[in-house]
Scaffold this active site. Structure first.
Site, PDB file in Angstrom:
ATOM      1  N   ARG A  73      70.509  18.004  45.608  1.00 50.12           N
ATOM      2  CA  ARG A  73      70.147  18.585  46.904  1.00 50.12           C
ATOM      3  C   ARG A  73      69.913  20.080  46.773  1.00 50.12           C
ATOM      4  O   ARG A  73      70.569  20.752  45.986  1.00 50.12           O
ATOM      5  CB  ARG A  73      71.251  18.339  47.940  1.00 50.12           C
ATOM      6  CG  ARG A  73      71.356  16.886  48.294  1.00 50.12           C
ATOM      7  CD  ARG A  73      72.101  16.616  49.579  1.00 50.12           C
ATOM      8  NE  ARG A  73      72.003  15.177  49.813  1.00 50.12           N
ATOM      9  CZ  ARG A  73      73.032  14.385  50.017  1.00 50.12           C
ATOM     10  NH1 ARG A  73      74.251  14.871  50.073  1.00 50.12           N
ATOM     11  NH2 ARG A  73      72.849  13.085  50.202  1.00 50.12           N
ATOM     12  N   ARG A  80      79.349  12.690  54.860  1.00 47.77           N
ATOM     13  CA  ARG A  80      80.563  13.235  55.484  1.00 47.77           C
ATOM     14  C   ARG A  80      80.691  12.848  56.950  1.00 47.77           C
ATOM     15  O   ARG A  80      79.873  13.202  57.794  1.00 47.77           O
ATOM     16  CB  ARG A  80      80.633  14.753  55.292  1.00 47.77           C
ATOM     17  CG  ARG A  80      79.575  15.549  56.010  1.00 47.77           C
ATOM     18  CD  ARG A  80      79.549  16.990  55.537  1.00 47.77           C
ATOM     19  NE  ARG A  80      79.130  17.069  54.148  1.00 47.77           N
ATOM     20  CZ  ARG A  80      78.602  18.169  53.586  1.00 47.77           C
ATOM     21  NH1 ARG A  80      78.447  19.256  54.291  1.00 47.77           N
ATOM     22  NH2 ARG A  80      78.237  18.182  52.321  1.00 47.77           N
ATOM     23  N   SER A 123      74.581  14.293  53.169  1.00 45.40           N
ATOM     24  CA  SER A 123      75.879  13.778  52.773  1.00 45.40           C
ATOM     25  C   SER A 123      76.405  12.725  53.732  1.00 45.40           C
ATOM     26  O   SER A 123      76.039  12.675  54.898  1.00 45.40           O
ATOM     27  CB  SER A 123      76.878  14.934  52.682  1.00 45.40           C
ATOM     28  OG  SER A 123      78.193  14.462  52.531  1.00 45.40           O
ATOM     29  N   ASP A 151      87.473  15.686  42.906  1.00 45.09           N
ATOM     30  CA  ASP A 151      86.345  16.377  42.287  1.00 45.09           C
ATOM     31  C   ASP A 151      85.697  17.439  43.162  1.00 45.09           C
ATOM     32  O   ASP A 151      84.980  18.307  42.670  1.00 45.09           O
ATOM     33  CB  ASP A 151      85.271  15.360  41.866  1.00 45.09           C
ATOM     34  CG  ASP A 151      84.673  14.591  43.042  1.00 45.09           C
ATOM     35  OD1 ASP A 151      85.123  14.791  44.184  1.00 45.09           O
ATOM     36  OD2 ASP A 151      83.748  13.785  42.819  1.00 45.09           O
ATOM     37  N   HIS A 152      85.947  17.426  44.480  1.00 47.88           N
ATOM     38  CA  HIS A 152      85.214  18.301  45.387  1.00 47.88           C
ATOM     39  C   HIS A 152      85.898  19.636  45.671  1.00 47.88           C
ATOM     40  O   HIS A 152      85.242  20.563  46.143  1.00 47.88           O
ATOM     41  CB  HIS A 152      85.001  17.582  46.732  1.00 47.88           C
ATOM     42  CG  HIS A 152      83.748  16.780  46.798  1.00 47.88           C
ATOM     43  ND1 HIS A 152      83.457  15.781  45.900  1.00 47.88           N
ATOM     44  CD2 HIS A 152      82.690  16.828  47.659  1.00 47.88           C
ATOM     45  CE1 HIS A 152      82.282  15.236  46.220  1.00 47.88           C
ATOM     46  NE2 HIS A 152      81.808  15.861  47.272  1.00 47.88           N
ATOM     47  N   ASP A 204      80.872   8.822  49.718  1.00 53.55           N
ATOM     48  CA  ASP A 204      80.025   9.915  49.245  1.00 53.55           C
ATOM     49  C   ASP A 204      78.611   9.371  49.178  1.00 53.55           C
ATOM     50  O   ASP A 204      78.393   8.239  48.729  1.00 53.55           O
ATOM     51  CB  ASP A 204      80.482  10.410  47.867  1.00 53.55           C
ATOM     52  CG  ASP A 204      79.754  11.685  47.463  1.00 53.55           C
ATOM     53  OD1 ASP A 204      80.348  12.773  47.611  1.00 53.55           O
ATOM     54  OD2 ASP A 204      78.594  11.594  47.016  1.00 53.55           O
TER      55      ASP A 204
END
Length: 789
Positions: free
Chosen positions: A477, A674, A672, A130-131, A195
C-alpha cells in the site's frame, strides 16, 4: 525432509496448530529447529475426504464444472445439501479451518471473545505480534524497545491466548502472513485472519480471507461464518517469468487493469501454464497484494512448487496427501469465470505503481518520464524492502544479487535502504547464507522481523513533515501518509530487486534493464538481471523459538485488564435498536474523495490504543477530507457554530443526545481490515454511513457493530446532501433483505428531499442491527440456548 508418507486414512487435520495427533516430523528437522514442535501438531476439523464429499454434493447439485476457489469455498459449507448458491448474490454459511490474528487487531478480537463468555476457542487460532514494533534504529534495539513499551499488551495477549486456547507468537517471530505460510497454510485450507493481507496464503493453494475481529469471534465461537458467495475472476498466465520481471509485476499489472475496486466481491483465481514458472512464495506475493484490488482473496492451483515449499518447511506429509487429492486442488476442466484476464509473462515488464494509490501502474521504463511530467520528486530518498508481501528467501536473494553487483564495482546505495525480514526463520537463514551482510554492506539497515514502515511504524527523521519527497518500497500500500505520516511523501511500490536498484541509483529515472551506473573509477556498467534461489539449499534455519503453545486446560488462568489502563479497556455492549426509524440525524462530515480505513482510523502512533476503544476513537476520520472546506479534521459543530476536530464534534453530539451519519464517496473503507474504523463511529454515536459504494470488509465490519452501511440508489444523490443537513432514515420497522430504505434530507433553508438508499443486509445481519451488534446477538442466542436447555 524425510517425513513419513501418510495415507488417505490420516485425517488431513492439516491446519498445523494445537490439538489432535502429531505429524511425523523428521528427527533431522526437529534437531535443526531446536524449537517446540507443538506448532506442528495437526488439528483441522476438516479432512480432504470431507472436502471431497462436500464438493461432490455441490457439483451434483449445480451440474457444472467448478473453479478451484468454488471447490474450496463450497467444500467448507456448513450445509452443502441445502445451501443456496448463486455467485455474487447469496450468503454462504461456512466452517473455516482456523483463525489468525495480528497483535493490533487481536486485542479487540480477544476483548470481544472475552465478552462473549465462552470458555475456549472452537477452532485452532493463533496471535502474531508483528504490528507494534516501531522501526527506528535496527532490529535488536527496536525489538527490545517494543517489548518494554508494549509489555502490558503483550502480557494481555499472551495470557488471553493461554486461557482461551490460542497459540501465541511472541514479538520478533515475524509477520503474521509469512508465519502462516511457513506453518499453517496448505492446499485446500480455509483460513480467516484479522488482517486484509491474509490472502497471502493463497500462494499455498488455500482460501485465506481477511476479516474484522467480530468475524473472527464468530469462527472462534464455533458459529458458521457468513460470506457473500464470491464471483470468480480468472487470470490466465502464459509464458515464463525471466530477467528483471518478478511475481510482484504480475499483481502490479493486474492492479492497473482492475483498479482498487475491480476485484470487490470476487476471488481472483490464477491458472494456466505460466503458473509453473512462479515460486510458491512468489505466488503468495501475488495473492497478498490482491487486497489492493478489493478482492475477497486470491488463489493458485496446487503444483510442484507448493509441494517443494511444504517439504522444505517440514510438511512433506501434507504434500503427500495433497498429491493424492491433486484433482480436488485444481480447477475443473471447462469451469467458467465471471471475468477473464490473460497475461503473457514473456511480455510482462517490471512495474512500479504509485504514488498515493497502488493501482497507478507504470512500467519501470516509463516512471521517470511520468514523474517529470507530474512533478513527482525524482530523487529516491529511501528504498525499503521486506513486508508481508515481499520478504521471502527468494526476495532477499534477488535483492542481494543486485546489491552484490554494485558492491563489486565499489558502489553503495545513494538512498537510505532498509531491510525487513518476514520471519525469524527468514532472518536466521539469510544471515547464515550471507545475504544480510551483502545488504548491510551496500548501505542497508536490517530492521526487526515485523511490519514496521509498511504500516506506518517508522520513526522517520530524514525529512520534515510536509517536505515533498519520494520513497520506493516492496510493500503493498502507498496511500497518502501511510508509511511515515507525511502527506507529501510520494510512495511507489515495486519488487525488492527494483527497489534495490533504484536505491543504488538514487533516482526514479533509472531503468536497470537499459541504463548504466558509474563506478567510483569512472567505469560505466549495467546491472545484470537478478537471480536468487527459490529456497535455501541448506534448508531453513528456524532461528530462535518464539512460539508459546496454549495449555490443554486454561480455565483456571486469569486475564486481567487494569481499569486505569490507557492501552486496554474491557468492552461494554452497544445499545439495541429502539424499534423506531432514525430521525433528524446530523451529518457529521461529508467526505470528499478517497477514504480508506487509514483515513477513518489511522495506524502508526495510534496502534498503541488498538485495545482501548475510547482512546483510539480520538483518531476517527481525522484523515478524511471535508467536502465543505477541503480541510482535514476540521468540521463545523452545528450546535455551537464553531469548527473542531471530527472526534471532538462527534463526542459533543453524543453528549447532547444527537445521533449522526457520515456521507462518503466510492469504495469507502478501502484498505485494511481494521474493525476500529467501524467500532469508533459506533462508539461515538454514529448510526449510519451513506456512500456511493463500500469496500467488502469495511461494509461487513459496520454491520457487525450495529451500524447501517447504506448506498445511494443513484450515486449522483451524493451531490444533493449538504454538510449541514439533518437526515432521517425510514423503513426500519419493515427492514428486510432486498427492500430499500428511504432517506429524508432536511436542508437548513427549510426544504426537504427524499432519496432511496440500498443495502446488502440479509436476515441474520438485520438481527445484528436490531440487537445492537453481532456480539449482542450471539449473546442473545447463547442465552436462549441456556434457558431452553
Amino acid at each position: 525432509m524425510g517425513l513419513a508418507p501418510c495415507s488417505k486414512a490420516l485425517l488431513t487435520q492439516l491446519a498445523l496448530g494445537h490439538g489432535a495427533r502429531r505429524l511425523h516430523i523428521s528427527a533431522a528437522y526437529r534437531a535443526k529447529a531446536k524449537v517446540s514442535m507443538s506448532r506442528f501438531e495437526p488439528s483441522s476439523f476438516i479432512s480432504y475426504e470431507k472436502l471431497q464429499s462436500n464438493v461432490d454434493i455441490v457439483r451434483k447439485r449445480l451440474n457444472r464444472p467448478l473453479t478451484l476457489s468454488e471447490k474450496i469455498v463450497y467444500g467448507h459449507l456448513d450445509d452443502p445439501h441445502n445451501q443456496e448458491i448463486d455467485r455474487g448474490r447469496t450468503y454462504l454459511r461456512l466452517r473455516p479451518d482456523r483463525v489468525a490474528m495480528q497483535d493490533a487487531t487481536a486485542q479487540m478480537a480477544m476483548l470481544q471473545f472475552i465478552s462473549s463468555g465462552l470458555p475456549r476457542v472452537a477452532v485452532p487460532s493463533t496471535i502474531h505480534c508483528d504490528h507494534l514494533i516501531e522501526a527506528q534504529i535496527g532490529g535488536a534495539k527496536d525489538l527490545a524497545r517494543a517489548k518494554e513499551v508494549n509489555q502490558e499488551v503483550y502480557n494481555f495477549l499472551s495470557s488471553a491466548g493461554a486461557k482461551y486456547g490460542v497459540g501465541f507468537w511472541k514479538p520478533g517471530s515475524g509477520i503474521i502472513h509469512q508465519i502462516i505460510l511457513e506453518n499453517y497454510a496448505y492446499p485446500g485450507v480455509m483460513l480467516i485472519g484479522t488482517d486484509s493481507h491474509t490472502p497471502n496464503g493463497g500462494g499455498l493453494g488455500g482460501i485465506c480471507i481477511g476479516v474484522g475481529g467480530a468475524d473472527a469471534v464468530d469462527v472462534m465461537a464455533g458459529i458458521p461464518w457468513e460470506l457473500k458467495c464470491p464471483k470468480v475472476i480468472g487470470v490466465k498466465l502464459t509464458g515464463t517469468l525471466s530477467g528483471w520481471t518478478s511475481p510482484k509485476d504480475v499483481i502490479l499489472k493486474v492492479a492497473g487493469i482492475l483498479t482498487v475496486k475491480g476485484g470487490t466481491g470476487a476471488i481472483v483465481e490464477y491458472h494456466g501454464p505460466g503458473v509453473d514458472s512462479i515460486s510458491c512464495t512468489g505466488m503468495a506475493t501475488i495473492c497478498n497484494m490482491g487486497a489492493e484490488i478489493g478482492a475477497t482473496t486470491s488463489v493458485f492451483p496446487y503444483n510442484h512448487r507448493m509441494r517443494t515449499y511444504l517439504e522444505k518447511t517440514g510438511r512433506a506429509e501434507i504434500a503427500a496427501v495433497a498429491d493424492e487429492y491433486s484433482d480436488l486442488l485444481v480447477p475443473d476442466q471447462g469451469c467458467e469465470y465471471d471475468q477473464i484476464i490473460e497475461l503473457n509473462l514473456d511480455e510482462l515488464k517490471p512495474h512500479i505503481n504509485g504514488p498515493f494509490t497502488p493501482d497507478l501502474a507504470h512500467p519501470v521504463s516509463e516512471v521517470g518520464a511520468a514523474a517529470q511530467k507530474n512533478g513527482w520528486p525524482l530523487e529516491v530518498k529511501v528504498g525499503l524492502i521486506g513486508s508481508c508481501t515481499n520478504s521471502s528467501y527468494e526476495d532477499m536473494g534477488r535483492a542481494a544479487s543486485v546489491a552484490k553487483q554494485a558492491l563489486d564495482k565499489g558502489l553503495k546505495c545513494k538512498a537510505q535502504f532498509t531491510v525487513t525480514p518476514g520471519s525469524e526463520q527468514i532472518r536466521a537463514t539469510i544471515e547464515r547464507d550471507g545475504y544480510s551482510k551483502i545488504l548491510g554492506d551496500v548501505g542497508g539497515v536490517v530492521l526487526a522481523n515485523a511490519c514496521g514502515p509498511c504500516i506506518g511504524q517508522w520513526d522517520r527523521r530524514d525529512v520534515k513533515k510536509g517536505e515533498k519527497n519520494t520513497i520506493v518500497t516492496s510493500f503493498n500500500r502507498n496511500f497518502t501518509a501511510r508509511n511515515d505520516a507525511n502527506p507529501a511523501t510520494h510512495a511507489f511500490v515495486t519488487s525488492p530487486e527494483i527497489v534495490t536498484a533504484l536505491a543504488i541509483a538514487g533516482t526514479l529515472n533509472f531503468n536497470p534493464e537499459t541504463d548504466y551506473l558509474t563506478a567510483p573509477n569512472g567505469e560505466k556498467f549495467k546491472l545484470e538481471p537478478p537471480n536468487g534461489d527459490e529456497l535455501p539449499s541448506k534448508d531453513f534455519d528456524p532461528g530462535q523459538d518464539t512460539y508459546q503453545h496454549p495449555p490443554a486446560d486454561g480455565s483456571s488462568l486469569k486475564v486481567n485488564v487494569n481499569p486505569q489502563s490507557n492501552r486496554l479497556q474491557l468492552l461494554e455492549p452497544f445499545d439495541k435498536w429502539s424499534g423506531n426509524d432514525l430521525e433528524n440525524m446530523q451529518v457529521l462530515i461529508k467526505v470528499k474523495g478517497k477514504c480508506t480505513t487509514d483515513h477513518i482510523s489511522a495506524a502508526g502512533p495510534w496502534l498503541k490504543f488498538r485495545g482501548h476503544l475510547d482512546n483510539i476513537s480520538n483518531n476517527m476520520l481525522i484523515g478524511a477530507v471535508n467536502s465543505e472546506n477541503d480541510a482535514v479534521n476540521k468540521i463545523k459543530n452545528h450546535l455551537t457554530g464553531e469548527y473542531g476536530g471530527v472526534p471532538d464534534v462527534a463526542r459533543h453530539y453524543k453528549a447532547n443526545g444527537i445521533s449522526w451519519v457520515v456521507v462518503g464517496d466510492d469504495n469507502y473503507g478501502e484498505g485494511s481490515s481494521r474493525e476500529h474504523a467501524a467500532l469508533e463511529p459506533r462508539h461515538l454515536g454514529g448510526r449510519a454511513i451513506i456512500v456511493k459504494s463500500f469496500a467488502r470488509i469495511h461494509e461487513t465490519n459496520l454491520k457487525k457493530q450495529g451500524l447501517l452501511p447504506l448506498t445511494f440508489n443513484n450515486p449522483s444523490d451524493y451531490d444533493k446532501i449538504r454538510p449541514d443537513d439533518k437526515i432521517s432514515i425510514r423503513g426500519l420497522k419493515s427492514f428486510a433483505p432486498g427492500k430499500p430504505l428511504t432517506a429524508v434530507l432536511k436542508h437548513s433553508d427549510g426544504t426537504e428531499e427524499t432519496l432511496q438508499l440500498n443495502h446488502s443486509f440479509n436476515e441474520t445481519q438485520i438481527q445484528w442491527f436490531q440487537a445492537g451488534s453481532a456480539l449482542n446477538r450471539m449473546k442473545e442466542i447463547e442465552g436462549q440456548k441456556s434457558r431452553c436447555c
